[in-house]
Enzyme design. Sequence first.
Site: not given
Lengths: 176, 530
Positions: B259, B454, B261, B332, B335, B110, B272, B173-174, B257, B81, B306-307, B146
């Site tokens: 990722e 979890r 963002y 943040t 924004k 293009d 925006s 791909s990315s 991390h 998931h 921090h993880h 994950w």
Amino acid sequence: MNLEQANRRLCMRLALIALGMFGFGFALVPFYGQICAALGVNSLTQRDSVSNTQIDASRTVTIELDSNTHDLPWRFRPLVNHLQVHPGELATVEYEIVNQRAAPVTGQAVPSYGPQFAGEYFKKLECFCFTQQTLAPGETRRMPVTFVVDPKLPRDVNTITVSYTFFEVAGRGGKS
Amino acid sequence: MSAVIDHDHAHGHHDHHGGYGGIMRWITTTNHKDIGTLYLWFSFLMFGVGGIMAVVIRAELFSPGLQFVNPDFFNQLTTMHGLIMIFGAIMPAFVGFANWQIPMMIGAPDMAFARLNNWSFWLLPFAATLLALSFLMPGGAPGVGWTMYAPLTVQMGMGMDFTIFAVHLLGMSSILGAINIITTILNLRAPGMTLLRMPLFVWTWLITAYLLLAVMPVLAGAVTMTLTDRHFGTTFFNAAGGGDPVLYQHIFWFFGHPEVYVVALPAFGVISQVIPAFSRKPLFGYASMVYATSAIAILSFIVWAHHMYTTGIPVSGQLFFMYATILIAVPTGVKVFNWVATMWKGSLSFETPMLFALGFLFMFTLGGFTGLVLALVPVDIQLQDTYYVVAHFHYVMVAGALFAAFAGIYFWLPKWTGKMYDETLGKIHFWLTLVFLNMIFFVQHFLGLAGMPRRIPDYPLMFETWNKISSLGAFGMGLAQLLFLYIVVKCIRSGAPAPQKPWEGADSLEWTHLPTPVPYHSFETPPVLH
């Protein structure tokens, strides 16, 4: 420079960044080792140095010894299950391993401590975990651990559990 | 509207699709609009697959005890998931937006590398197939979460290797997509479209593409190390050979991390565009938005641990990562306040895109606040790996990224298809999604604070009430997305014709310079900007 050339040049540069970052991921491995060494963390299988040998006879700490093997055909046990020491006192315990496989095997022991933070007060001067151990088929070996419990151990800790786990060093096949 | 270049009259040749019809058109296409469409439909398909997994997870958690799936399969579901929703649904959705919008917003014909663009997309179905095949392997799909932490990954069955190669393909791909996007933005802007005149969506994607370029290779490295540890006798993460499982976590979160963002910044970009359009005011503090986005991107590289507060890192390390994490709240906040200031004294209207943007604003901010709570070391040590964390990142990912994606779809669908969606149904979709989303995830905060861990298929009786509410919300959320599919299909097949600029306040090039629906080839001659 026309647009196509400009695009191709930028593409090459960006691809180089991507390639560099792939290398950076691998560069983190030795970098991590250096940081851990510099900060003195993760030094589980290195010799500790002891400066203060003042024995604190006013308190006694129980050291409980535990042993495990992980996917390894060895019988591994401490000769005593627990002992009492004074902080600052030099003590030696012995462990015994028996290789039950009909082939030489190389293993590495990794210690862990309960409570976890007690690890930094458990100073190992001699330990079989400092090196990899290679045992001939059927060989029995007795190995010492010499240690000092740092007198700075917090007073509410009365018991330290020291648990060694032997892992097989894959691919060595007994060659050291 | 004199600026509109109507290609249909200017040239006679341009609405044929590269000479192929049917399926070959889509396989061989190099057109940014076609590829954008492919990305978006692929993403929706993956959203469905990941969503079904989420529904099965929530069905299992409806009652304590084991009902439908065994714990092993439950772990495989939570793992897949996560992987599918992040790499299969959210990221391709925003790459789809990038493909459709960036060339039109900067006045380019293009993407810079049209064939590379085709390849970037067509890697994805193969990656998804590999992920799906892992379920059929002996031992099933990996049940490692994950995050794919060592040493568990080293012990998994063959499904893990499929997942590793899928991650390699997704990463490739990315990276290719990121190279394409950066080159397009830097080299293909219309004359007069200076960097600081670009729409903010383009800016956020420029920065996101650089983030992708910097972190996807690191993830590729991490899974490659896992692969060689599994099969080639290396010991990067194996303690016996001098490796360290905690090292994996450092490498992973160095990717992980930023990722966050990668997912959040394009969402900020969509918001925006949407909020100024429905406030009929230009975006407040444009330049500060650009700098804030850059600041977030740079800071995201120095907060990864921090993880990992509970992995035994030294207190000085914990403090550094705690302060750096809290620092991210500053850009943040810039924004969020700029969006609010954009609406201040604007003449607001509340069509579906604006509703989703406002939903985003409220709930993404809430997700940000719980992130601040989790950034605090003493609190995090209590809450690590509880449902509080699950609630936090779903507010960021679902109420943040997914809501922004919905806002963007409703916003640009008239432009893309030339037809209006059903506004009433769109609003119903918004309210259903909003209510069910909070039903699922808000109560998970309570579960986490009460200590429910979890990734566990069973729980004590005391957690039952909140879990039931959460599961009911998940079932409703799933059904509500079928309504979304119906709205999109209805719009494409029988929507009322849309005007060139259905949103009064929209002001970027695709609205002001292109007809609706946009022609297959747009801006073959660059637009004239003033």
